[in-house]
Design an enzyme around this catalytic site. Structure first.
Site, PDB file in Angstrom:
ATOM      1  CD  GLU A 143      -1.638  -2.455   1.421  1.00  0.00           C
ATOM      2  OE1 GLU A 143      -0.530  -2.625   1.979  1.00  0.00           O
ATOM      3  OE2 GLU A 143      -2.401  -3.400   1.128  1.00  0.00           O
ATOM      4  CG  HIS A 162     -10.429  -7.369   6.219  1.00  0.00           C
ATOM      5  ND1 HIS A 162      -9.417  -7.840   7.004  1.00  0.00           N
ATOM      6  CD2 HIS A 162     -10.187  -7.836   4.963  1.00  0.00           C
ATOM      7  CE1 HIS A 162      -8.593  -8.583   6.269  1.00  0.00           C
ATOM      8  NE2 HIS A 162      -9.041  -8.586   5.028  1.00  0.00           N
TER       9      HIS A 162
END
Lengths: 341, 335
Positions: free
Chosen positions: B61, B130
């Protein structure tokens, strides 16, 4: 040498100018003209040899905070460059797009990914330009360097990862920083080309950078260049290397001084006293210009505290700016800026 | 008769139109190409626009954001996706010290028209990492803007506004609302309507009321509308304000609503302490002090990490907790 005599002389002049500016910067720090500086003495060959190889019409360099020599080699506005060390503006006052030289970046390894992203853009644009990411042996421990190399390997991106291994990340020596023998050794894991070069031999640096540029331009992807050099001075004007390394070590590297080495070669190739004198004269003139520019440099207008946070600023930021600038305890000059600006 | 569309499809439509209209726009991230994204938000875009415009990246990321910065310097208009909210944590250095500051650092020479699409918030029984609510962290950072749609039409128009804006925007997609269908005008009409009526940073009263304002964003907007409907059965007329933008915050819109209802409850999924509820509550106090009939209430996640399974139902503000806060504002008497 493959590099012609005129190029070698050009590289010599750039190194002499860089050395003189570097010394003057520390003087200016001691005199209170600039608050701090990160000296690069000893690394002139690594910086000039790589920066001078770039084609300013198509390539782009991503510096850290110790690439003044690259700025010299690329013709960056040096007063604008030193404005960062002057404490006027963190990123410097030069134009990064026109200079092909990204803003000075204080975040260790932060800009390496930007060079990779720029290279992705160049590939998508079907151009032949190459980006060059500067980083050090210390930064090589940061994950961003590894992510950048992996992305570049997967996509065959036209980027050069140029590591100046100067022996010390502030107080930590390379052998306590880099596992596996070298930074360049890591390139194999990402499928990149790699070279370990003598970073104090400007001609070798220039030629290695040109090989990597040629490889990238012809679709051969990224190269890791590890230029072995030595930070002769302190990490910064606040550092004291005597606390972590010996005088003997520093003296042994002084024998490998990149400027002395090229001077001997040039003299052997026929350069006369007049050439060396003119190099010194040019350097003195540049130093004088930069010094005068910094002595005369005024503070940035107060509105710039607020002006560049966004291209399209938020109402609350504008309110904060207007309220602060119109406050009675500021001088009339600023109050009138707020009213009319 | 307008058609109905899910938020997932509305965002897909917006991205498709953006890619068609602007050849500098790029969509990329983990699994966004061939797969079409784990939520299928980018479904079909790579096939239609090609792998130079819509591409998969390796799983890193920080590099996705760092690459976006380099692409923006090159002149592109990157629209990266980070697959789940929690995956933004490894990218925080690039987001905060680089993306948010590059315009400032370069004195405006290097604008950063980057829109980060970030599936966000809880409510889907996701594994750890998540389901996270990062909006207060992003809104705190100078140089970042934050938009949160609550419905398909807004998702479409807000995303287009974010991409057109020259500054970095974190576009937080409430993943629990991806599959809820809602009325969706013809895209062109919707865009024209939104741009004419709601510029960047403007909230919307999604349900008018007289007695108390519920301030919410993302998935909490639908929950607040439920609360309003239940309260109406008891004769309490609740106004629901959908902020849509968390930076810039619509101070005027919040003040106008609370100015006439004279009571406010701020609702968010993120933990209570130092959350945006505190910021909004302070703004209401600064701007509506003389109108307020009761202290501003906050209903938020507890000061814990997003929990697993059924515990999530207790963590995320429930209809009952919001109703209780409404009740507190109505029953408050000056001491």
């Amino acid at each position: 040498m493959k590099t012609d005599d005129d190029t070698a002389r050009r590289l010599y002049r750039l190194m002499v100018t860089t050395r003189a500016l570097d010394a003057e910067a520390t003087v200016m720090q001691r005199q209170g003209i600039i608050p701090g500086y990160a000296p690069l003495k000893g690394q002139e060959a690594a910086q000039i040899g790589s920066g001078a190889a770039l084609d300013l019409a198509r390539d782009f360099a991503f510096p850290t905070y110790r690439e003044m020599g690259v700025a010299v080699a690329m013709g960056v506005d040096l007063i604008g460059y030193f404005a960062s060390h002057h404490g006027s503006w963190h990123g410097g006052l030069y134009d990064p797009l026109a200079s092909r030289f990204a803003p000075i970046n204080a975040v260790v390894a932060g800009s390496v990914l930007h060079a990779m992203g720029w290279a992705k853009g160049e590939k998508l644009s079907h151009g032949t330009g190459v980006s060059l990411a500067y980083f050090g042996d210390g930064a090589s421990s940061q994950g961003d360097v590894h992510e950048a190399m992996n992305f570049a390997g997967v996509d065959d991106l036209p980027v050069i990862f140029f590591c100046q291994n100067n022996g010390w990340a502030i107080s930590l020596p390379t052998e306590r920083q880099v596992a596996g023998g070298s930074v360049a050794a890591r390139a194999a894991g990402y499928g990149l080309a790699a070279e370990v070069i003598d970073g104090n031999d400007v001609v070798e640096v220039f030629e290695a950078t040109n090989r990597a540029l040629q490889r990238a331009r012809s679709g051969g992807g990224a190269t890791v260049i590890e230029a072995m050099t030595y930070r002769v001075g302190p990490h910064s004007t606040s550092d004291d290397p005597g606390r972590y390394r010996s005088i003997g070590e520093e003296q042994s590297w002084a024998l490998l001084d990149p400027i002395d080495r090229l001077a001997q070669q040039l003299r052997a190739a026929g350069a006369d006293d007049a050439f060396f004198e003119s190099a010194r004269t040019d350097a003195r003139e540049t130093v004088e210009t930069v010094r005068t520019g910094l002595v005369d440099m005024t503070d940035r207008p107060l509105t710039e505290l607020f002006d560049f946070v966004f291209t399209n600023p938020t109402p609350r930021l504008l309110e904060q700016r207007d309220a602060y600038l119109s406050n009675a305890y500021l001088s009339n000059e600023y109050a009138s800026e707020a009213t009319h600006g | 008769m307008a058609e109905t569309l899910s938020m997932q499809a509305a965002i897909n439509t917006a991205l498709d139109e953006i890619l068609t209209a602007d050849d500098r726009a790029l969509v990329f991230g983990e699994d966004v190409g061939t797969l079409g994204g784990v939520f299928r938000v980018t479904d079909g875009l790579a096939a239609k626009h090609g792998s130079d415009r819509v591409f998969d990246t390796p799983l890193a990321e920080s590099a996705i954001i760092g690459m976006s910065i380099g692409l923006a310097i090159h002149g592109f208009r990157p629209i990266p996706e980070i697959q789940f909210d929690g995956f933004a944590y490894p990218a925080m250095n690039q987001l905060i010290t680089q993306l948010a500051r590059m315009t400032y650092r370069s004195r405006g020479a290097l604008p950063m028209p980057v829109t980060l699409r970030l599936p966000s918030f809880g409510g889907i029984r996701a594994p750890e990492h998540h389901g996270e609510s990062l909006e207060a962290i992003f809104a705190h950072v100078p140089g970042l803007k934050v938009a949160v749609p609550s419905n398909p039409s807004d998702a479409y128009s807000l995303l287009k506004q974010c991409v057109a804006d020259p500054d970095p925007v974190i576009f937080m997609e409430p993943k629990s609302r991806y599959w809820h269908k809602a009325e969706f005008g013809q895209p062109a009409e919707a865009a024209a309507r939104i741009e004419a009526e709601l510029p960047i940073g403007v909230s919307r009263v999604v349900r008018p009321g007289r007695h108390v304002t519920l301030v919410a964003w993302g998935a909490m907007v639908a929950r607040c509308i439920q609360v309003a409907e239940l309260a109406a059965e008891d004769g309490v007329d609740v106004e629901v304000l959908d902020l849509r933008w968390l930076k810039p915050l619509d101070v005027a819109g919040i003040s106008a609503s609370v100015g006439h209802t004279r009571r406010a409850v701020v609702v968010h999924e993120a933990p209570l302490s130092a959350g945006l509820g505190a910021e909004i509550s302070a703004l209401i106090t600064e701007n509506c002090f003389d109108s307020l009939r009761a202290p501003v209430q906050r209903v938020a996640g507890f000061d814990v990490a997003y929990p697993a399974g059924p515990l999530e139902d207790h963590y995320i503000p429930s209809v009952d907790r919001i109703l209780a806060a409404v009740q507190r504002t109505l029953e408050y008497r000056r001491g």
